[in-house]
Design an enzyme around this catalytic site. Sequence first.
Site, mmCIF file in Angstrom:
data_model
loop_
_atom_site.group_PDB
_atom_site.id
_atom_site.type_symbol
_atom_site.label_atom_id
_atom_site.label_comp_id
_atom_site.label_asym_id
_atom_site.label_seq_id
_atom_site.Cartn_x
_atom_site.Cartn_y
_atom_site.Cartn_z
ATOM 1 N N HIS A 291 43.648 38.777 44.655
ATOM 2 C CA HIS A 291 42.558 39.226 43.778
ATOM 3 C C HIS A 291 43.129 40.181 42.737
ATOM 4 O O HIS A 291 44.045 40.941 43.025
ATOM 5 C CB HIS A 291 41.489 39.956 44.604
ATOM 6 C CG HIS A 291 40.168 40.029 43.928
ATOM 7 N ND1 HIS A 291 39.863 40.986 42.990
ATOM 8 C CD2 HIS A 291 39.073 39.236 44.025
ATOM 9 C CE1 HIS A 291 38.634 40.789 42.555
ATOM 10 N NE2 HIS A 291 38.123 39.738 43.165
ATOM 11 N N ASP B 181 36.224 33.833 48.598
ATOM 12 C CA ASP B 181 36.179 32.371 48.718
ATOM 13 C C ASP B 181 36.731 31.853 50.040
ATOM 14 O O ASP B 181 36.460 30.711 50.409
ATOM 15 C CB ASP B 181 36.953 31.744 47.561
ATOM 16 C CG ASP B 181 36.242 31.977 46.246
ATOM 17 O OD1 ASP B 181 36.802 32.672 45.374
ATOM 18 O OD2 ASP B 181 35.105 31.507 46.106
HETATM 19 C C1 SDX Z 1 37.121 35.138 42.585
HETATM 20 O O1 SDX Z 1 37.566 38.886 39.431
HETATM 21 C C2 SDX Z 1 36.691 38.756 40.386
HETATM 22 O O2 SDX Z 1 35.994 39.666 40.799
HETATM 23 C C3 SDX Z 1 36.572 37.335 40.933
HETATM 24 C C4 SDX Z 1 35.673 37.158 42.130
HETATM 25 C C5 SDX Z 1 34.222 37.412 41.802
HETATM 26 O O3 SDX Z 1 33.439 37.721 42.710
HETATM 27 O O4 SDX Z 1 33.836 37.150 40.623
HETATM 28 O O5 SDX Z 1 36.071 38.036 43.174
HETATM 29 C C6 SDX Z 1 35.742 35.721 42.648
HETATM 30 O O6 SDX Z 1 37.453 34.534 41.615
HETATM 31 C C7 SDX Z 1 38.063 35.407 43.721
HETATM 32 C C8 SDX Z 1 39.488 34.826 43.471
HETATM 33 C C9 SDX Z 1 39.477 33.335 43.814
HETATM 34 N N1 SDX Z 1 40.731 32.714 43.430
HETATM 35 C C10 SDX Z 1 41.621 32.289 44.354
HETATM 36 O O7 SDX Z 1 41.483 32.447 45.557
HETATM 37 C C11 SDX Z 1 42.804 31.544 43.776
HETATM 38 C C12 SDX Z 1 44.093 32.029 44.417
HETATM 39 N N2 SDX Z 1 44.310 33.395 43.983
HETATM 40 C C13 SDX Z 1 45.271 33.637 42.914
HETATM 41 O O8 SDX Z 1 45.343 32.646 41.953
HETATM 42 C C14 SDX Z 1 45.262 35.078 42.411
HETATM 43 O O9 SDX Z 1 45.290 35.888 43.506
HETATM 44 C C15 SDX Z 1 44.161 35.529 41.463
HETATM 45 C C16 SDX Z 1 44.018 34.637 40.295
HETATM 46 C C17 SDX Z 1 42.874 35.613 42.175
HETATM 47 C C18 SDX Z 1 44.530 36.924 40.968
HETATM 48 O O10 SDX Z 1 45.742 36.786 40.345
HETATM 49 P P1 SDX Z 1 46.457 37.955 39.506
HETATM 50 O O11 SDX Z 1 45.771 39.246 39.623
HETATM 51 O O12 SDX Z 1 46.677 37.413 38.136
HETATM 52 O O13 SDX Z 1 47.783 38.099 40.336
HETATM 53 P P2 SDX Z 1 49.153 37.395 39.938
HETATM 54 O O14 SDX Z 1 48.909 35.953 39.606
HETATM 55 O O15 SDX Z 1 49.820 38.255 38.944
HETATM 56 O O16 SDX Z 1 49.945 37.414 41.341
HETATM 57 C C19 SDX Z 1 50.717 38.565 41.701
HETATM 58 C C20 SDX Z 1 51.699 38.079 42.754
HETATM 59 C C21 SDX Z 1 52.491 36.839 42.291
HETATM 60 O O17 SDX Z 1 53.736 36.859 42.987
HETATM 61 P P3 SDX Z 1 55.062 37.258 42.145
HETATM 62 O O18 SDX Z 1 55.160 36.263 41.014
HETATM 63 O O19 SDX Z 1 54.815 38.695 41.674
HETATM 64 O O20 SDX Z 1 56.180 37.128 43.168
HETATM 65 O O21 SDX Z 1 50.995 37.648 43.927
HETATM 66 C C22 SDX Z 1 51.207 36.264 44.153
HETATM 67 C C23 SDX Z 1 51.702 35.687 42.823
HETATM 68 O O22 SDX Z 1 52.486 34.530 43.065
HETATM 69 N N3 SDX Z 1 49.915 35.682 44.523
HETATM 70 C C24 SDX Z 1 49.775 34.731 45.457
HETATM 71 C C25 SDX Z 1 48.382 34.481 45.504
HETATM 72 N N4 SDX Z 1 47.746 35.267 44.609
HETATM 73 C C26 SDX Z 1 48.702 35.999 44.008
HETATM 74 N N5 SDX Z 1 50.679 34.100 46.239
HETATM 75 C C27 SDX Z 1 50.154 33.161 47.102
HETATM 76 N N6 SDX Z 1 48.835 32.864 47.191
HETATM 77 C C28 SDX Z 1 47.937 33.501 46.421
HETATM 78 N N7 SDX Z 1 46.624 33.195 46.539
#
Ligand code: SDX
Length: 376
Positions: free
Chosen positions: A259, A313
């Site tokens: 998140h 989710d």
């Molecule tokens: C919702 O914003 C809100 O409030 C949204 C929400 C709401 O109520 O409206 O809460 C609802 O959208 C919840 C989120 C649902 N999405 C997912 O579950 C999809 C999977 N999650 C990721 O795509 C991610 O965690 C995000 C998009 C939710 C947040 O991403 P960020 O803040 O842009 O984080 P990032 O992509 O910069 O990741 C930071 C690190 C990375 O690793 P490094 O490159 O630094 O080594 O964390 C890793 C990412 O690869 N990472 C994950 C991960 N999420 C982040 N690794 C594995 N699995 C994941 N799910």
Amino acid sequence: MSTYAKGLEGIIAAETNMSWIDGTKGILEYVGINIDELAQKSTFEETVYLLWNGKLPKINELDEFTRELRSHYRIPDVMKERIARIPKEVEPMHMLRTLISELSFYDPNPNDNDVASARQKAIRVLGQAPTLVAAFDRSRKGLELVEPDTELGFSQNFLYMLNGKKPTDTMAKAFDICMITHADHGLNNSTFAARVVISTLSDVYSALTAAVGSLRGPLHGGANEGVMKMLNEIPTIEDVEPYIMNKLKNKERIMGFGHRVYKAKDPRAKELQKLAKQLAEDTGNSDLFLKSKKIEEIMEREVASKGIYPNVDFYSATTYHCIGLQLDLFTPMFAMSRLGGWSGHIIEQLSDNRLFRPKAQFVGEHNVPYIPIQER
Ligand code: SDX
């Protein structure tokens, strides 16, 4: 000198009275009330009233709000004919985005965006959205449409229209907790989309349509469907570890985790986890819950140190499945609830508006000569 924050990470772009998130401790409050209390004690109707009015309703105020919402359950007959012509293969989120936009055709004053008009449109769309979803689902299955029952609450009525029979109190309550926990969440992407659009003094329908379009993305509201697809791909509990480890090795995202704000377990995930456990046991889907718990244990071991925990989710997927919802209806459920939050933010934006217009940092070349086409 302006600073560049990719994805506006960490930027405060609006003020709100509705929800507050402590991403470090994993706390969510709606108008100062903890989400755990609301999930256990409130109803979706009361929660939307709270978000829109900044206070819990008195009995007569809730009765009036509920009466008004139920008076908007029905959709125009012309839209039932429209729904019957939508190809049954259409993804429900594409249907919902399109038909929420089309609701503007049947509003005599679609462009009025004073606060009172915006609220009127908001409660109408909030009442009609579940009817659109249920009508489309029954139409694509070749089933007779079920007319809304204004004797029933928001959650009961939706499940009644969808299944053609009234839900058990347990299922209706579980669904209502899902609606409460998904209603608002600060300036998430879809809420930001709604505020950006209404900030041009466009109209409520355009702003809500933009929000639905944003929510369907797998990085946002679409993740609940991604979680279910993942659970369906993992044959047994023994396959969870290799499946997850392989995805992490390939730097793939595990849906339902991580998140932008929470660096602790999403409090909504905790509430929904309780629901998922109970419903899974009640409906013979314990394997789904056990696989989910196993995924959570592995992710705790592997990536909790990076602040990656279950989000809203992750357990909503099992909950919706156990309630009997088809997988491609999961994100429309999120949208039905978040129409409450989106509308509240639209009203907040209209009440103290300033056009959103950030800057883009030009990173190309300057003073490039124009070369005639013959010489290129
Ligand atoms: C919702 O914003 C809100 O409030 C949204 C929400 C709401 O109520 O409206 O809460 C609802 O959208 C919840 C989120 C649902 N999405 C997912 O579950 C999809 C999977 N999650 C990721 O795509 C991610 O965690 C995000 C998009 C939710 C947040 O991403 P960020 O803040 O842009 O984080 P990032 O992509 O910069 O990741 C930071 C690190 C990375 O690793 P490094 O490159 O630094 O080594 O964390 C890793 C990412 O690869 N990472 C994950 C991960 N999420 C982040 N690794 C594995 N699995 C994941 N799910």
